[in-house]
Write a protein that holds these residues in place. Structure first.
Motif, short mmCIF file in Angstrom:
data_model
loop_
_atom_site.label_atom_id
_atom_site.label_comp_id
_atom_site.label_asym_id
_atom_site.label_seq_id
_atom_site.Cartn_x
_atom_site.Cartn_y
_atom_site.Cartn_z
N ILE A 94 0.84 -1.20 0.00
CA ILE A 94 0.00 0.00 0.00
C ILE A 94 0.88 1.26 0.00
O ILE A 94 0.61 2.22 -0.71
CB ILE A 94 -0.92 -0.01 1.25
CG1 ILE A 94 -1.90 -1.17 1.20
CG2 ILE A 94 -1.66 1.32 1.41
CD1 ILE A 94 -2.77 -1.18 -0.01
N MET A 95 1.94 1.24 0.80
CA MET A 95 2.83 2.40 0.85
C MET A 95 3.47 2.67 -0.51
O MET A 95 3.52 3.79 -0.97
CB MET A 95 3.94 2.16 1.88
CG MET A 95 3.49 2.42 3.30
SD MET A 95 4.93 2.30 4.39
CE MET A 95 4.15 2.72 5.95
N LEU A 96 3.98 1.63 -1.14
CA LEU A 96 4.70 1.83 -2.41
C LEU A 96 3.76 2.12 -3.58
O LEU A 96 4.19 2.67 -4.59
CB LEU A 96 5.58 0.63 -2.71
CG LEU A 96 6.83 0.49 -1.85
CD1 LEU A 96 7.75 -0.56 -2.43
CD2 LEU A 96 7.59 1.82 -1.72
N SER A 97 2.49 1.75 -3.43
CA SER A 97 1.57 1.93 -4.55
C SER A 97 1.37 3.42 -4.88
O SER A 97 0.88 3.76 -5.95
CB SER A 97 0.22 1.27 -4.26
OG SER A 97 -0.41 1.93 -3.17
N ARG A 98 1.77 4.28 -3.96
CA ARG A 98 1.68 5.72 -4.25
C ARG A 98 2.76 6.16 -5.25
O ARG A 98 2.58 7.13 -5.97
CB ARG A 98 1.85 6.50 -2.94
CG ARG A 98 1.72 7.99 -3.15
CD ARG A 98 1.63 8.72 -1.85
NE ARG A 98 1.62 10.15 -2.04
CZ ARG A 98 1.89 11.03 -1.10
NH1 ARG A 98 2.17 10.61 0.11
NH2 ARG A 98 1.88 12.31 -1.35
N PHE A 99 3.88 5.45 -5.25
CA PHE A 99 5.03 5.88 -6.06
C PHE A 99 5.32 4.97 -7.24
O PHE A 99 6.01 5.37 -8.17
CB PHE A 99 6.29 5.94 -5.18
CG PHE A 99 6.15 6.79 -3.96
CD1 PHE A 99 5.91 8.15 -4.09
CD2 PHE A 99 6.25 6.25 -2.70
CE1 PHE A 99 5.78 8.95 -2.97
CE2 PHE A 99 6.12 7.04 -1.57
CZ PHE A 99 5.88 8.40 -1.70
N PHE A 100 4.86 3.74 -7.18
CA PHE A 100 5.24 2.75 -8.20
C PHE A 100 4.01 1.97 -8.67
O PHE A 100 3.00 1.92 -8.00
CB PHE A 100 6.26 1.75 -7.62
CG PHE A 100 7.53 2.38 -7.15
CD1 PHE A 100 8.56 2.65 -8.05
CD2 PHE A 100 7.71 2.70 -5.81
CE1 PHE A 100 9.75 3.23 -7.62
CE2 PHE A 100 8.90 3.28 -5.37
CZ PHE A 100 9.92 3.55 -6.28
N GLN A 153 12.79 -1.35 1.51
CA GLN A 153 12.10 -1.94 2.67
C GLN A 153 11.26 -0.82 3.29
O GLN A 153 11.71 -0.15 4.21
CB GLN A 153 13.12 -2.46 3.67
CG GLN A 153 14.08 -3.49 3.06
CD GLN A 153 15.32 -3.66 3.90
OE1 GLN A 153 16.11 -2.73 4.04
NE2 GLN A 153 15.49 -4.84 4.45
N PRO A 154 10.05 -0.60 2.76
CA PRO A 154 9.28 0.60 3.14
C PRO A 154 8.99 0.70 4.63
O PRO A 154 8.78 1.80 5.13
CB PRO A 154 7.97 0.46 2.35
CG PRO A 154 8.19 -0.62 1.36
CD PRO A 154 9.33 -1.46 1.81
N LEU A 164 -0.93 1.70 11.86
CA LEU A 164 -1.23 1.84 10.43
C LEU A 164 -2.01 0.63 9.91
O LEU A 164 -2.96 0.79 9.13
CB LEU A 164 0.06 2.03 9.63
CG LEU A 164 0.81 3.35 9.92
CD1 LEU A 164 2.12 3.41 9.15
CD2 LEU A 164 -0.05 4.57 9.57
N PHE A 220 -5.90 0.33 7.89
CA PHE A 220 -6.10 -0.18 6.53
C PHE A 220 -6.72 -1.57 6.47
O PHE A 220 -7.39 -1.90 5.50
CB PHE A 220 -4.77 -0.22 5.77
CG PHE A 220 -4.29 1.13 5.33
CD1 PHE A 220 -4.89 1.77 4.26
CD2 PHE A 220 -3.24 1.75 5.97
CE1 PHE A 220 -4.46 3.01 3.83
CE2 PHE A 220 -2.80 3.00 5.56
CZ PHE A 220 -3.41 3.63 4.49
#
Lengths: 198, 198
Positions: free
Chosen positions: B18-24, B129-130, B142, B146
């Motif tokens: 979920i965190m990386l889906s904003r950037f990639f 490693q987010p 967090l 979610f």
């Protein structure tokens, strides 16, 4: 939930702020000792990010202590780390979530895992380092997507990092030659000059 | 830019995704040796996250090697880490950005900084490693925002983690008593059962 980010206006603290703004109500804080008005650089960048900004004065004795550490060491790493740790402690008294722009490739003022856990336990705070799992080259890709930045040498421009008031305080107490001996020439810093909202 | 996330369907790899889906453009990958169909657990969670999912078969000899490491050690940490490192290497051949759900409080299968840098250099890959800059208690906050999760004990339910095929392979080669000796009882895992999109 509020998260307080220790903020200099450089690329790392800006990226950390943008990352956390998805999950928290981000507030940017710049700490200053009142020797220089370099916090204004951070304020201008905060306005570009459209995030709330606060400047908070740290007690002079923290800077005095950092000056002695740095002068004794002959290099600035531990003095800068000392200020950063004190700033994190101050932020912890005001916010349940604190954060900064430390990266896994940083040497200074990175905290050891034991120091991080001590801080979290002592102040019952969440300390987040959103960039810790990213390498320098990955950070650079993300920075390019969000920001235009200016790179500068510490001797050519005064940014909002702790380094600059530490230099100034050492200059006042031990003279300009002490500053030149202690701080490596050509040390690069960045400041964000534009934010491309996505 | 595509990012491949090593995915088990547990809370950490879900949050990392979920965190990386904003950037990639995130793609979830679950590696499997063909001994169990436990990858199906991960696939079901990937569907809840509405993210593309792939299952990829790893060579049997990696599992064989992990079995020998684990049996010799008498505990599973190094065997699991061995599989994870090989999985990261496989992912690196297919994607320029790879990631996982490691946290700073994890012991296994966390890589040393030197191993991370070696991987990045050898395969010219970005390894993110987010969650690395977050403590367990921050992650839990967090995750709660979610996901709904189910906690389970390794002996009661078979998830998509490497651990389960490793247990199965050890059982087939060294018997069920070896498994009971090697794997601590009551080890908790999680699986995400609902995603609350924000």
């Amino acid at each position: 939930m509020k998260a307080t980010i220790l903020f200099s206006g450089g690329k790392d603290s800006c990226l950390a702020a943008i990352m956390l703004s998805r999950f928290f109500e981000v507030e940017l804080i710049t700490y200053n000792f009142g020797l220089l008005d370099n916090w204004k650089q951070a304020k201008q960048v905060a306005e570009k990010l459209k995030l709330p900004f606060k400047i908070i004065k740290l007690p002079q004795k923290i800077l005095d202590e950092a000056v002695e550490i740095t002068n004794k060491d002959g290099f600035p790493n531990n003095g800068i780390k000392y200020i950063h740790q004190k700033a994190l402690e101050f932020a912890s008294q005001d916010s349940k979530v604190i954060a900064d722009g430390m990266r896994r490739d940083d040497r200074v003022p990175i905290l050891l895992l034991s120091e991080i856990r001590h801080l979290e336990d002592k102040f019952d705070v969440h300390y987040i380092q959103p960039l810790m799992g990213y390498s320098r080259k990955t950070i650079n890709i993300l920075v390019k997507r969000f920001f235009e930045i200016k790179e500068y040498k510490s001797e050519d421009f005064i940014g909002a990092e702790y380094e600059f008031e530490l230099r100034e305080a050492i200059k006042r107490k031990y003279g300009v030659t002490a500053v030149e001996k202690i701080f490596p020439k050509g040390h690069s810093q960045t400041i964000v000059i534009r934010y491309n909202e996505i």
